[in-house]
Design an enzyme around this catalytic site. Sequence first.
Site, PDB file in Angstrom:
ATOM      1  CG  HIS A  73      -1.855   1.111   1.395  1.00 14.70           C
ATOM      2  ND1 HIS A  73      -3.216   0.941   1.595  1.00 14.70           N
ATOM      3  CD2 HIS A  73      -1.657   2.452   1.401  1.00 14.70           C
ATOM      4  CE1 HIS A  73      -3.810   2.116   1.720  1.00 14.70           C
ATOM      5  NE2 HIS A  73      -2.874   3.058   1.599  1.00 14.70           N
ATOM      6  CG  HIS A 117       4.444   2.855   2.775  1.00 16.31           C
ATOM      7  ND1 HIS A 117       4.079   1.698   2.124  1.00 16.31           N
ATOM      8  CD2 HIS A 117       5.691   2.641   3.245  1.00 16.31           C
ATOM      9  CE1 HIS A 117       5.063   0.819   2.205  1.00 16.31           C
ATOM     10  NE2 HIS A 117       6.061   1.366   2.876  1.00 16.31           N
TER      11      HIS A 117
HETATM   12  P1  AMP Z   1       8.287  -0.767   3.472  1.00 13.06           P
HETATM   13  O1  AMP Z   1       9.311  -1.789   3.907  1.00 13.06           O
HETATM   14  O2  AMP Z   1       8.844   0.370   2.677  1.00 13.06           O
HETATM   15  O3  AMP Z   1       7.108  -1.445   2.801  1.00 13.06           O
HETATM   16  O4  AMP Z   1       7.767  -0.099   4.804  1.00 13.06           O
HETATM   17  C1  AMP Z   1       6.808  -0.685   5.621  1.00 13.06           C
HETATM   18  C2  AMP Z   1       6.991  -0.098   6.980  1.00 13.06           C
HETATM   19  O5  AMP Z   1       5.831  -0.380   7.739  1.00 13.06           O
HETATM   20  C3  AMP Z   1       8.173  -0.665   7.777  1.00 13.06           C
HETATM   21  O6  AMP Z   1       9.083   0.385   8.092  1.00 13.06           O
HETATM   22  C4  AMP Z   1       7.522  -1.265   9.017  1.00 13.06           C
HETATM   23  O7  AMP Z   1       8.292  -1.079  10.186  1.00 13.06           O
HETATM   24  C5  AMP Z   1       6.203  -0.525   9.070  1.00 13.06           C
HETATM   25  N1  AMP Z   1       5.114  -1.196   9.744  1.00 13.06           N
HETATM   26  C6  AMP Z   1       4.714  -2.488   9.598  1.00 13.06           C
HETATM   27  N2  AMP Z   1       3.631  -2.742  10.361  1.00 13.06           N
HETATM   28  C7  AMP Z   1       3.330  -1.578  11.003  1.00 13.06           C
HETATM   29  C8  AMP Z   1       2.319  -1.190  11.943  1.00 13.06           C
HETATM   30  N3  AMP Z   1       1.372  -2.036  12.365  1.00 13.06           N
HETATM   31  N4  AMP Z   1       2.331   0.092  12.409  1.00 13.06           N
HETATM   32  C9  AMP Z   1       3.277   0.959  11.990  1.00 13.06           C
HETATM   33  N5  AMP Z   1       4.247   0.656  11.103  1.00 13.06           N
HETATM   34  C10 AMP Z   1       4.277  -0.599  10.617  1.00 13.06           C
HETATM   35 ZN    ZN Z   2      -4.343  -0.819   1.249  1.00 10.87          ZN
END
Ligand code: AMP
Ligand code: ZN
Length: 113
Positions: A97, A99
């Site tokens: 998703h 971000h």
């Molecule tokens: P990416 O690796 O660029 O897809 O980033 C995903 C990010 O989401 C990582 O830095 C994770 O630490 C973070 N993440 C995963 N689950 C959660 C959650 N429940 N709340 C906040 N951050 C999360």
């Molecule tokens: Zn989504």
Amino acid sequence: MDCLFCAIANGDIPSQKVYEDDKILAFKDIDPQAPVHVLIIPKQHIKWAFDITQKNSGVVAYIFEKIPEIAKDLGVDEKGFRIVNNCGDAAGQSVKHLHFHLLAGREFSWPAG
Ligand code: AMP
Ligand code: ZN
């Protein structure tokens, strides 16, 4: 659809919100890589940067319009910050998703690893 960030956006999974409006949400990363590490997401599901189009790019522009405000509210100063988008497995995108990571509070190396 089973999407972690859609569940966070609609409140089914709790998060530490730092900014929210009808279009976007910013919340603290659960595994921070820097003293300030916030994720900024569109509330609508966009899988990844490959899926940004003329039709949905308004929310991406909107995220970037809000970044200075979000950064300032987090106490980020003129030393700077980094915005990261990982697109796809080779870049380490673990949540499909769209971000943007907002990272600050330390020095960041460049070139990227
Ligand atoms: P990416 O690796 O660029 O897809 O980033 C995903 C990010 O989401 C990582 O830095 C994770 O630490 C973070 N993440 C995963 N689950 C959660 C959650 N429940 N709340 C906040 N951050 C999360
Ligand atoms: Zn989504």
